[in-house]
Design an enzyme around this catalytic site. Sequence first.
Site, PDB file in Angstrom:
ATOM      1  N   ASP A   1      -3.642   2.814  -2.264  1.00  0.00           N
ATOM      2  CA  ASP A   1      -2.790   3.111  -3.089  1.00  0.00           C
ATOM      3  C   ASP A   1      -2.515   4.673  -3.508  1.00  0.00           C
ATOM      4  O   ASP A   1      -3.577   5.338  -3.713  1.00  0.00           O
ATOM      5  CB  ASP A   1      -3.452   2.478  -4.487  1.00  0.00           C
ATOM      6  CG  ASP A   1      -2.535   2.664  -5.941  1.00  0.00           C
ATOM      7  OD1 ASP A   1      -1.778   1.866  -5.869  1.00  0.00           O
ATOM      8  OD2 ASP A   1      -2.788   3.512  -6.582  1.00  0.00           O
TER       9      ASP A   1
ATOM     10  N   LYS B   1       4.311   5.107  -5.899  1.00  0.00           N
ATOM     11  CA  LYS B   1       4.986   4.866  -7.238  1.00  0.00           C
ATOM     12  C   LYS B   1       6.126   5.819  -7.452  1.00  0.00           C
ATOM     13  O   LYS B   1       6.053   7.197  -7.286  1.00  0.00           O
ATOM     14  CB  LYS B   1       3.974   4.794  -8.189  1.00  0.00           C
ATOM     15  CG  LYS B   1       2.715   4.174  -7.725  1.00  0.00           C
ATOM     16  CD  LYS B   1       1.607   4.023  -8.973  1.00  0.00           C
ATOM     17  CE  LYS B   1       0.326   3.270  -8.309  1.00  0.00           C
ATOM     18  NZ  LYS B   1      -0.716   4.472  -7.670  1.00  0.00           N
TER      19      LYS B   1
ATOM     20  N   TYR C   1       0.169  11.904  -7.512  1.00  0.00           N
ATOM     21  CA  TYR C   1      -1.029  12.296  -6.893  1.00  0.00           C
ATOM     22  C   TYR C   1      -1.143  13.409  -6.014  1.00  0.00           C
ATOM     23  O   TYR C   1      -1.981  14.100  -5.865  1.00  0.00           O
ATOM     24  CB  TYR C   1      -1.876  11.140  -6.248  1.00  0.00           C
ATOM     25  CG  TYR C   1      -2.061   9.866  -7.214  1.00  0.00           C
ATOM     26  CD1 TYR C   1      -1.713   9.874  -8.548  1.00  0.00           C
ATOM     27  CD2 TYR C   1      -2.166   8.784  -6.505  1.00  0.00           C
ATOM     28  CE1 TYR C   1      -2.053   8.891  -9.302  1.00  0.00           C
ATOM     29  CE2 TYR C   1      -2.496   7.489  -7.428  1.00  0.00           C
ATOM     30  CZ  TYR C   1      -2.329   7.485  -8.778  1.00  0.00           C
ATOM     31  OH  TYR C   1      -2.355   6.425  -9.273  1.00  0.00           O
TER      32      TYR C   1
ATOM     33  N   HIS D   1       5.844   3.564 -12.185  1.00  0.00           N
ATOM     34  CA  HIS D   1       4.352   3.948 -12.481  1.00  0.00           C
ATOM     35  C   HIS D   1       4.037   3.665 -14.126  1.00  0.00           C
ATOM     36  O   HIS D   1       2.837   3.286 -14.467  1.00  0.00           O
ATOM     37  CB  HIS D   1       4.174   5.419 -12.202  1.00  0.00           C
ATOM     38  CG  HIS D   1       2.976   5.916 -11.833  1.00  0.00           C
ATOM     39  ND1 HIS D   1       2.551   6.677 -10.822  1.00  0.00           N
ATOM     40  CD2 HIS D   1       1.526   5.469 -12.408  1.00  0.00           C
ATOM     41  CE1 HIS D   1       1.294   7.033 -10.989  1.00  0.00           C
ATOM     42  NE2 HIS D   1       0.739   6.258 -11.890  1.00  0.00           N
TER      43      HIS D   1
HETATM   44  N1  NAP Z   1      -1.070   3.191 -12.126  1.00  0.00           N
HETATM   45  C1  NAP Z   1      -1.832   3.967 -12.978  1.00  0.00           C
HETATM   46  O1  NAP Z   1      -1.295   4.412 -14.039  1.00  0.00           O
HETATM   47  C2  NAP Z   1      -3.101   4.490 -12.422  1.00  0.00           C
HETATM   48  C3  NAP Z   1      -3.899   5.076 -13.226  1.00  0.00           C
HETATM   49  C4  NAP Z   1      -5.257   5.289 -12.701  1.00  0.00           C
HETATM   50  C5  NAP Z   1      -5.592   4.997 -11.668  1.00  0.00           C
HETATM   51  N2  NAP Z   1      -4.739   4.369 -10.727  1.00  0.00           N
HETATM   52  C6  NAP Z   1      -5.220   4.295  -9.315  1.00  0.00           C
HETATM   53  O2  NAP Z   1      -6.434   3.330  -9.311  1.00  0.00           O
HETATM   54  C7  NAP Z   1      -7.429   4.125  -8.681  1.00  0.00           C
HETATM   55  C8  NAP Z   1      -8.708   3.902  -8.944  1.00  0.00           C
HETATM   56  O3  NAP Z   1      -8.806   4.334 -10.372  1.00  0.00           O
HETATM   57  P1  NAP Z   1      -9.628   5.826 -10.685  1.00  0.00           P
HETATM   58  O4  NAP Z   1      -9.538   6.792  -9.674  1.00  0.00           O
HETATM   59  O5  NAP Z   1      -8.810   6.219 -12.018  1.00  0.00           O
HETATM   60  O6  NAP Z   1     -11.091   5.337 -11.320  1.00  0.00           O
HETATM   61  P2  NAP Z   1     -12.258   4.465 -10.446  1.00  0.00           P
HETATM   62  O7  NAP Z   1     -11.986   4.038  -9.115  1.00  0.00           O
HETATM   63  O8  NAP Z   1     -12.640   3.683 -11.704  1.00  0.00           O
HETATM   64  O9  NAP Z   1     -13.313   5.369 -10.334  1.00  0.00           O
HETATM   65  C9  NAP Z   1     -13.314   6.811  -9.526  1.00  0.00           C
HETATM   66  C10 NAP Z   1     -14.584   7.453  -9.638  1.00  0.00           C
HETATM   67  O10 NAP Z   1     -15.782   6.533  -9.226  1.00  0.00           O
HETATM   68  C11 NAP Z   1     -16.595   7.243  -8.403  1.00  0.00           C
HETATM   69  N3  NAP Z   1     -17.125   6.299  -7.617  1.00  0.00           N
HETATM   70  C12 NAP Z   1     -16.646   5.558  -6.564  1.00  0.00           C
HETATM   71  N4  NAP Z   1     -17.227   4.800  -5.880  1.00  0.00           N
HETATM   72  C13 NAP Z   1     -18.398   4.679  -6.510  1.00  0.00           C
HETATM   73  C14 NAP Z   1     -19.738   3.971  -6.423  1.00  0.00           C
HETATM   74  N5  NAP Z   1     -19.597   2.941  -5.737  1.00  0.00           N
HETATM   75  N6  NAP Z   1     -20.557   4.238  -7.401  1.00  0.00           N
HETATM   76  C15 NAP Z   1     -20.577   5.105  -8.331  1.00  0.00           C
HETATM   77  N7  NAP Z   1     -19.203   5.990  -8.513  1.00  0.00           N
HETATM   78  C16 NAP Z   1     -18.349   5.780  -7.440  1.00  0.00           C
HETATM   79  C17 NAP Z   1     -15.596   8.239  -7.621  1.00  0.00           C
HETATM   80  O11 NAP Z   1     -16.424   9.571  -7.293  1.00  0.00           O
HETATM   81  P3  NAP Z   1     -16.342   9.652  -5.453  1.00  0.00           P
HETATM   82  O12 NAP Z   1     -15.038   9.903  -5.135  1.00  0.00           O
HETATM   83  O13 NAP Z   1     -17.250  11.155  -5.581  1.00  0.00           O
HETATM   84  O14 NAP Z   1     -17.127   8.411  -5.008  1.00  0.00           O
HETATM   85  C18 NAP Z   1     -14.662   8.591  -8.732  1.00  0.00           C
HETATM   86  O15 NAP Z   1     -15.225  10.010  -9.391  1.00  0.00           O
HETATM   87  C19 NAP Z   1      -6.739   5.555  -8.668  1.00  0.00           C
HETATM   88  O16 NAP Z   1      -7.435   6.537  -7.621  1.00  0.00           O
HETATM   89  C20 NAP Z   1      -5.366   5.430  -8.398  1.00  0.00           C
HETATM   90  O17 NAP Z   1      -5.018   4.810  -7.114  1.00  0.00           O
HETATM   91  C21 NAP Z   1      -3.471   4.090 -11.118  1.00  0.00           C
END
Ligand code: NAP
Length: 345
Positions: A65, A99, A70, A132
């Site tokens: 994704d 997106k 980004y 998005h």
């Molecule tokens: N459509 C939208 O508006 C929208 C908004 C937000 C996000 N997104 C998408 O959704 C994806 C995921 O959401 P997000 O990045 O916001 O948050 P998330 O996946 O909930 O959290 C990411 C964080 O968690 C840490 N992490 C990863 N695996 C872990 C584990 N097993 N244990 C503990 N910590 C862990 C990562 O650090 P490390 O990298 O150091 O492991 C990072 O700091 C995004 O990257 C993006 O692609 C879309």
Amino acid sequence: MRLLSVTSAILAFIILVTEAKLAPTIRLNNGYEMPVIGLGTFESTSGDAERAVKDAIDAGYRHIDTAFLYGNEVEVGNAIRSKIEDGVIKREDIFVTTKLWSTFHEPDQVEKAFQRSFDNLNLDYIDLYLMHYPVAYRRVLQNIRLPSDDVNAFYVFPVDKNGNTLTEDVDYVDTWRAMEKLIETGQVRSIGISNFNSEQTERILSMATIKPVTNQVECHPNLNQRKLINFNAARNMTITAYSPLGRPHTPNGQKLALSEPKVLELAQKYRKTPAQIILRYTVQNGAIVIPKSTNKNRIQENFNIFDFELSDSDMQIMHGLNNNYRLIDFATDKDNKYYPFNIEF
Ligand SMILES: NC(=O)c1ccc[n+]([C@@H]2O[C@H](COP(=O)([O-])OP(=O)(O)OC[C@H]3O[C@@H](n4cnc5c(N)ncnc54)[C@H](OP(=O)(O)O)[C@@H]3O)[C@@H](O)[C@H]2O)c1
Ligand SMILES: *[C@@H]1O[C@H](CO)[C@@H](O)[C@H](O)[C@H]1NC(C)=O
């Protein structure tokens, strides 16, 4: 003897590689299959995204994704092409999402914005292109060295002196019509929405020639989106869960499910990590998860959720953690008529 053991070691290695477990997929309303776990890449840049995507493919991920927002589409594309060139995957083995950002909602901007993402990724086609966010933003020039028809010439979050978003009066329905035209080019297979509420989704469905295949929304145990998941399922649309770990690196995220005592208890019971319990929960809850990590161990950890199942009573315990807590609320444009988070779901 020695030769034999070397041969069997090689044989074992080959079996290991060819039997690398892949994730289950969900059939979308247009017949394409989407793996129920993908790698998130928000905030993955400067080489991290490229390395993380390669590690993810090695770990078995077949879904990535990304987004224009980004700033890492080039890195993501490079990683995927390199794995294709190495013979690890074929293009059709991997599902790639990007997106359309909110500054390109005018119908005549959609194709141009898409072409930039398409060129950035440099793959034969894109699997899924999402709107998005439903609110349109104004294009305010930030980089005067770039021509004003370059998509990179504008602020992605244009704001006034008070920090309020500068929005534009474009109806997302008109944006959707322009996105439908992209399907005809063959450069993208599926289109969808992100951060839409149920009423906005219904409005899109009432006019769409091509149905959205998914709505990508924030979804984790503290905002489990049961109602939106059921609403979408009834319309043959999936939910993709973003921030599925609850962004544990942020001050608000620290208090969420990853550190819940109940999650820690279940992690002990199932001999899994808290992150695995949470991701497994959301997949069993009916959503596709896209956890972000740039750490090789955590990339593997997050994928390793298909060898156990939470019991019905443990699912009830997890459902009990829901408190409708939203981490990403786009608060600076909450007065806009297309702001999505003013109603229950
Ligand atoms: N459509 C939208 O508006 C929208 C908004 C937000 C996000 N997104 C998408 O959704 C994806 C995921 O959401 P997000 O990045 O916001 O948050 P998330 O996946 O909930 O959290 C990411 C964080 O968690 C840490 N992490 C990863 N695996 C872990 C584990 N097993 N244990 C503990 N910590 C862990 C990562 O650090 P490390 O990298 O150091 O492991 C990072 O700091 C995004 O990257 C993006 O692609 C879309
Ligand atoms: C949903 O879409 C798939 C793929 O086109 C189709 O096979 C299935 O019958 C649809 N389900 C419903 C309930 O319409």
